[in-house]
Design a protein around this motif. Sequence first.
Motif, short mmCIF file in Angstrom:
data_model
loop_
_atom_site.label_atom_id
_atom_site.label_comp_id
_atom_site.label_asym_id
_atom_site.label_seq_id
_atom_site.Cartn_x
_atom_site.Cartn_y
_atom_site.Cartn_z
N THR A 39 0.84 -1.35 0.07
CA THR A 39 0.17 0.06 -0.03
C THR A 39 0.81 1.17 -0.07
O THR A 39 2.17 1.10 0.08
CB THR A 39 -0.85 0.09 1.31
N PRO A 40 0.39 2.42 -0.31
CA PRO A 40 1.11 3.85 -0.14
C PRO A 40 1.63 3.70 1.28
O PRO A 40 2.48 4.58 1.57
CB PRO A 40 0.08 4.80 -0.27
N TRP A 41 1.04 3.12 2.20
CA TRP A 41 1.71 3.13 3.73
C TRP A 41 2.81 2.06 3.98
O TRP A 41 3.39 1.74 5.10
CB TRP A 41 0.49 3.11 4.70
N GLY A 42 3.14 1.53 2.75
CA GLY A 42 4.03 0.39 3.17
C GLY A 42 3.38 -1.11 3.11
O GLY A 42 1.99 -1.17 2.87
N LYS A 43 3.86 -2.23 3.76
CA LYS A 43 3.32 -3.46 3.81
C LYS A 43 2.18 -3.33 4.98
O LYS A 43 2.54 -3.01 6.07
CB LYS A 43 4.38 -4.53 4.35
N VAL A 44 1.05 -3.96 4.75
CA VAL A 44 -0.17 -4.06 5.85
C VAL A 44 -0.44 -5.47 5.85
O VAL A 44 -0.88 -5.88 4.94
CB VAL A 44 -1.23 -3.16 5.46
#
Length: 338
Positions: free
Chosen positions: A249-254
């Motif tokens: 994701t744009p927040w990194g790995k989720v």
Amino acid sequence: MLRLEGVTVRFGDRAVVDAVDLEVAEHETVCVLGPSGSGKSTLLRVVAGLQQPSAGRVLLAGADQAGVPVHRRGVGLMFQDHQLFPHRDVGGNVAFGLRARGSAKPEYEERVASLLELVGLPGAQRRAVASLSGGEQQRVALARALAPSPRLLMLDEPLGQLDRGLRERLVVELQGLFSRLGTTVLAVTHDQGEAFALADRVVVMRDGRIAQAGTPLEVWQRPASEFVARFLGFENVVPATVSGGAAATPWGKVPVPAGSPEGERRLLVRPAGVVLSAAGLGCVVESRTFRGTHVALLLRPEAGPALEAECDLTAAPAVGDRVAVAFTPSEVVVLPAA
């Protein structure tokens, strides 16, 4: 008790209600939820007989209601603006439907007295409508709708004009009342809190169609689409590629729940699933709002769009603080691609 089959309402070229199928079981309370213009009130008017469908059928207890007038459908109606008769006292308002169908005076007076007691207004028969508070008028409107013992009670934004505290109290009272009476209820509202507190089943509408239907818990925990998620107030929704138990994701790995569908998706992270941690995605606290049981945080991550989070009252960081967050898989929902 109620079945809608392919019900469509068109105004010109626009389908306000578009091929809706819906069933309401006997003794069930169903709340139709949606933004303004989603078709929910028009759907209610079709069931009541106040609006003719362009296509489809309305069946009550298995009987097609085509051509059946409003007063012969055996349904009760309660509107947002109460629509009480100002020239009649409370007793006269509640008794209106009973008198219209020819009930004897001793019979309807006893019924009126018992209903007013049931809705929390004992002995109010002689009171003038103008002397009532908004909440009391709402109770009188409910008693009037219940007086003829309708097989289906329909509520249109029933608590929309009341202040929040009174709405919350009346929702609890209505839920208990309908349970005791075994009333079958179809309600429409734009207030998700009202719908989730009152209903056995919630139906979310969008642009005249049903976007999702299920128990309040099912809809809350597993929104069927980004529209439903955002309508419920969730803003942490981003594009994602899901693979091997995690999403890029744009927040990194989720991390995502086990068994989540893979591929190009949209990802919802509930605010409760954004947790402060010793290491993780770096963020700056942009704002914090006291919510009574917790503090709502708006975070500006070092990568990706803003994040909404919830934090314990005693552990909430200050505006401007730098924090790190991680994600709780149980609060992550993998949605269909946009």
